[in-house]
Design a protein around this motif. Structure first.
Motif, PDB file in Angstrom:
ATOM      1  N   ARG A 129      -0.947   5.396 -11.183  1.00 52.60           N
ATOM      2  CA  ARG A 129      -1.000   5.009  -9.773  1.00 52.60           C
ATOM      3  C   ARG A 129      -2.255   4.213  -9.465  1.00 52.60           C
ATOM      4  O   ARG A 129      -2.221   3.206  -8.757  1.00 52.60           O
ATOM      5  CB  ARG A 129      -0.925   6.253  -8.897  1.00 52.60           C
ATOM      6  N   GLN A 130      -3.379   4.653  -9.987  1.00 52.45           N
ATOM      7  CA  GLN A 130      -4.637   3.963  -9.729  1.00 52.45           C
ATOM      8  C   GLN A 130      -4.688   2.610 -10.434  1.00 52.45           C
ATOM      9  O   GLN A 130      -5.250   1.641  -9.917  1.00 52.45           O
ATOM     10  CB  GLN A 130      -5.823   4.828 -10.163  1.00 52.45           C
ATOM     11  N   THR A 131      -4.072   2.543 -11.625  1.00 56.91           N
ATOM     12  CA  THR A 131      -4.077   1.294 -12.386  1.00 56.91           C
ATOM     13  C   THR A 131      -3.322   0.188 -11.657  1.00 56.91           C
ATOM     14  O   THR A 131      -3.736  -0.971 -11.660  1.00 56.91           O
ATOM     15  CB  THR A 131      -3.448   1.501 -13.775  1.00 56.91           C
ATOM     16  N   GLU A 190       2.022  -1.982 -16.651  1.00 55.04           N
ATOM     17  CA  GLU A 190       1.804  -0.839 -15.767  1.00 55.04           C
ATOM     18  C   GLU A 190       2.642  -0.957 -14.501  1.00 55.04           C
ATOM     19  O   GLU A 190       3.182   0.047 -14.003  1.00 55.04           O
ATOM     20  CB  GLU A 190       0.321  -0.717 -15.416  1.00 55.04           C
ATOM     21  N   ARG A 224      -3.711  -4.417  -4.819  1.00 55.26           N
ATOM     22  CA  ARG A 224      -4.856  -4.954  -4.103  1.00 55.26           C
ATOM     23  C   ARG A 224      -4.398  -6.057  -3.154  1.00 55.26           C
ATOM     24  O   ARG A 224      -3.368  -6.682  -3.348  1.00 55.26           O
ATOM     25  CB  ARG A 224      -5.899  -5.506  -5.071  1.00 55.26           C
ATOM     26  N   LYS A 236      -2.611   0.194  -8.387  1.00 56.94           N
ATOM     27  CA  LYS A 236      -2.880   0.200  -6.955  1.00 56.94           C
ATOM     28  C   LYS A 236      -2.925  -1.241  -6.458  1.00 56.94           C
ATOM     29  O   LYS A 236      -3.725  -2.061  -6.916  1.00 56.94           O
ATOM     30  CB  LYS A 236      -4.209   0.894  -6.653  1.00 56.94           C
ATOM     31  N   GLU A 281      -1.496  10.048 -11.975  1.00 57.74           N
ATOM     32  CA  GLU A 281      -2.517   9.500 -11.085  1.00 57.74           C
ATOM     33  C   GLU A 281      -3.203   8.303 -11.727  1.00 57.74           C
ATOM     34  O   GLU A 281      -3.572   7.345 -11.041  1.00 57.74           O
ATOM     35  CB  GLU A 281      -3.542  10.570 -10.729  1.00 57.74           C
ATOM     36  N   ASP A 282      -3.357   8.357 -13.055  1.00 54.96           N
ATOM     37  CA  ASP A 282      -3.969   7.226 -13.768  1.00 54.96           C
ATOM     38  C   ASP A 282      -3.127   5.964 -13.586  1.00 54.96           C
ATOM     39  O   ASP A 282      -3.662   4.880 -13.315  1.00 54.96           O
ATOM     40  CB  ASP A 282      -4.108   7.548 -15.261  1.00 54.96           C
ATOM     41  N   LYS A 303       0.824  -1.209   0.000  1.00 57.27           N
ATOM     42  CA  LYS A 303       0.000   0.000   0.000  1.00 57.27           C
ATOM     43  C   LYS A 303       0.859   1.260   0.000  1.00 57.27           C
ATOM     44  O   LYS A 303       0.372   2.347  -0.300  1.00 57.27           O
ATOM     45  CB  LYS A 303      -0.937  -0.013   1.211  1.00 57.27           C
TER      46      LYS A 303
END
Length: 321
Positions: free
Chosen positions: A252-254, A233, A258, A256, A249-250, A207
């Motif tokens: 980073r979110q891609t 990515e 889990r 992220k 940010e795109d 995280k």
């Protein structure tokens, strides 16, 4: 371009990031054969020039396909071989499977101490012979143990150590984070090559990936790190960060991270093979349902999601999800 580092006093210049191929291997099953080849090739195109595998990963053919047109990429493999004959077979399996006459580095897999190294002395002698013959350029060990690092540092002829190390000390089987840092410092004084494993602690530290990477990069004596990457990515995120490039940010979110976990199916027969092979002691046997006998149970806090347990399960009960 990925920063180049010298792997030990006498080692070659390699990229700071080593591609950890467990993430694209059948052992973890995150991607298809073709997807794994594509991700590896993409990392090579971006400047990663060293890849880590092991006989247990069962992905030599996948790496061979990825290495086409990338002859400069160095390959590290590992084996659990104990006897001389087992090591001969392991080395030949790697050379044939990877279609390479010379393997850059070959290691004893998961050594715990000087005592386990002594128990593998025949295999180690065979590694020394293979190096002398030019079939292997360097030899070493991988380890999850403080005593493994210290034992490896004193092992005659050893070139490189692949230790588990992360900012929380997750996965160290015989001591604290400070103990491991001191062992790494000891090995560094010997001029050995060292590249880290499990810097994200099997996903527990994912995280905050930047903090996890920064911690390992700050350790004197650790020259590089093996990063498991299963998408383009993830390659972009990790390499952009290490190269000091901006991360959108795109992106980073891609990527992220889990939460992942070890799933144990309810048809577990309770054979206990997974418990025996788990290097972290994360698995145990317990009565899960009345009348069903014992079944495997995992302690999520101790599991580093290596997937080795799934390899030995005769009923295919374990997988990372």
């Amino acid at each position: 371009m990925v920063q180049q580092v010298k792997l030990g006093w006498n080692g070659p210049m390699v990229s700071e990031v080593c591609f950890g191929s467990l993430a694209v291997s059948p052992l973890q099953g995150r991607v298809t054969f073709e997807e794994g080849v594509d991700v590896m090739r993409y990392a090579f195109e971006r400047g990663v020039n060293i890849i880590d595998t092991a006989e247990i990963y069962a992905n030599y053919d996948q790496i061979k396909a990825a290495l086409q047109n990338f002859p400069e990429v160095r390959v590290i493999s590992k084996s659990y071989a104990v006897t001389a004959q087992e090591m001969v077979q392991s080395i030949e399996k790697a050379r044939k499977g990877l279609n390479r006459d010379v393997i850059d580095y070959f290691m004893l897999h998961e050594q715990e101490s000087a005592l386990t190294l002594k128990g593998h002395h025949e295999a180690w002698e065979e590694l020394l012979k293979a190096k002398e013959k030019g079939m292997i350029r360097g030899i070493g060990i991988s380890t999850h143990a403080v005593a493994g690092v210290r034992g490896g540092a004193l092992q005659p002829g050893l070139d490189v150590i692949h230790p588990i190390i992360n900012k929380a000390g997750l996965g160290i089987i015989d001591g604290s984070l400070q103990d491991m840092l001191e062992a790494i410092a000891f090995a560094a004084e010997m001029g050995l090559g060292m590249y880290a494993m499990k810097i994200f602690g099997g996903g527990h530290l994912a995280k905050a990936p930047e903090e996890a990477i920064d911690f390992v990069r700050s350790i004197p004596g650790i020259q590089g790190m093996a990063l498991g990457m299963s998408t383009r990515e993830e390659v972009d995120f990790n390499l952009n960060y290490i190269e000091g490039k901006p991360i959108s940010e795109d992106l980073r979110q891609t990527v992220k991270y889990r939460e992942r976990k070890l799933y144990i199916a309810d048809w577990c027969q309770g054979c206990g093979r997974c418990v025996e092979i788990c290097p972290q002691g994360a698995l145990s046997m317990s009565v899960q349902r009345e009348g069903c006998g014992e079944q495997a149970e995992v302690d999520p806090a101790s599991c580093v999601l290596c997937g080795y347990c799934g390899r030995v399960c005769p009923h295919f009960c374990l997988k990372i999800v």
